[in-house]
Each structure stands twice: as C-alpha cells, then as structure tokens.
Design a protein around this motif. Sequence first.
Motif, PDB file in Angstrom:
ATOM      1  N   LYS A  13      41.128   1.476  -1.131  1.00  0.00           N
ATOM      2  CA  LYS A  13      40.966   1.961  -2.506  1.00  0.00           C
ATOM      3  C   LYS A  13      42.215   2.760  -2.874  1.00  0.00           C
ATOM      4  O   LYS A  13      42.550   3.732  -2.216  1.00  0.00           O
ATOM      5  N   PRO A  71      28.766   6.099  -6.364  1.00  0.00           N
ATOM      6  CA  PRO A  71      29.616   5.062  -5.770  1.00  0.00           C
ATOM      7  C   PRO A  71      29.121   4.580  -4.405  1.00  0.00           C
ATOM      8  O   PRO A  71      29.349   3.443  -4.029  1.00  0.00           O
ATOM      9  N   TYR A  91      36.567   5.526  -9.952  1.00  0.00           N
ATOM     10  CA  TYR A  91      36.881   4.765  -8.752  1.00  0.00           C
ATOM     11  C   TYR A  91      37.603   3.475  -9.124  1.00  0.00           C
ATOM     12  O   TYR A  91      37.238   2.826 -10.111  1.00  0.00           O
ATOM     13  N   ASP A  93      37.788   0.049  -9.166  1.00  0.00           N
ATOM     14  CA  ASP A  93      36.803  -0.965  -8.831  1.00  0.00           C
ATOM     15  C   ASP A  93      36.848  -2.189  -9.740  1.00  0.00           C
ATOM     16  O   ASP A  93      36.376  -3.248  -9.368  1.00  0.00           O
TER      17      ASP A  93
END
Length: 157
Positions: A13, A71, A91, A93
């Motif tokens: 990430k 999350p 986040y 994503d």
Amino acid sequence: MALKTAFCSSLVKIFSDSVFREEIQKITLLKNEKGNFQLALKSDCDCSVKLSTDFSAASLYEVREIYSRTPIHKDSCGDTLLEKDGEPGYYPDLLEPATGEISLTKNCSKAVWVNIDSTVLSSGEYDVCFVIEDDGKKSELSVELEILEAEIPAQEL
C-alpha cells in the motif's frame, strides 16, 4: 526537480505520506500469465508520468486514496500489513484506468499500478519505460520485464 521512485510489489500500500521501503529490480512472468506491479513516485514539484513503452501488454491505473471507516476487522491479523493500523482514514484502494498522463502533486507519494498481460507477448526480455515530465523537462526510468517460455497449465475444477 528532486524525484524519488521505486518499483514495488502490487501487494504494497503506497499512502500519500509513504516512505518507499521495497524495490523490484525485475519482473518475471510466464507466457500465459498476467502480472501487476506499482511505480511509486514522490517529487518536490508538480509533474506528470506516463507509460512510454509502446506495446499493448501494459495497462496503467492511477491508485487513488478513498475513505474507509473499517479498512480491516480489528480481530484479524491484517492490521500488521497496514501502516495506518487499520484506523478509519484514506487508503490507496481505488484503481482508476489511466488513458494518458497521471498527475503528481508536490511532496505527496503516488502509486501508478501497472498490469502486464504476457499472453500478447513472445518470450524474451522487454523494458517497461516511463516518462516523467516537469515544465517541459523529461526524465525516463524503466524496469526489466522477462517473459519465460514456460506456461501455467490449464486449470480444471
């Protein structure tokens, strides 16, 4: 322009305030395989990045941060994989298909998701090249892609 870049796994990430810890030197795929990786970037000025490799096997996606209240579930071990400890927040994503240049904001980390479809390539070595442009100044970077002669066997259920 001070620019920090790293080729990273698709499992990492890359947050807007991330420090890049991992770097891939080479991508290896089988002939009938699809693979993904990320190009992580951080610049001290606004700039743009685009794919300069001219083959249809590569697709680019801009990784966008979206808000998530949950999350991960607190009773899972997944929070060890996230920098933000699974707390509510933004986040990285969402993968938004990129049709041209992807803009980078000054002093923010950004990830570009790259999908490679080796089914349209012959076995061999390729360079996946990117161009980063700032006020007309261009710089290039690339990562090596190797397509092996072997194939993944057909799967049957």
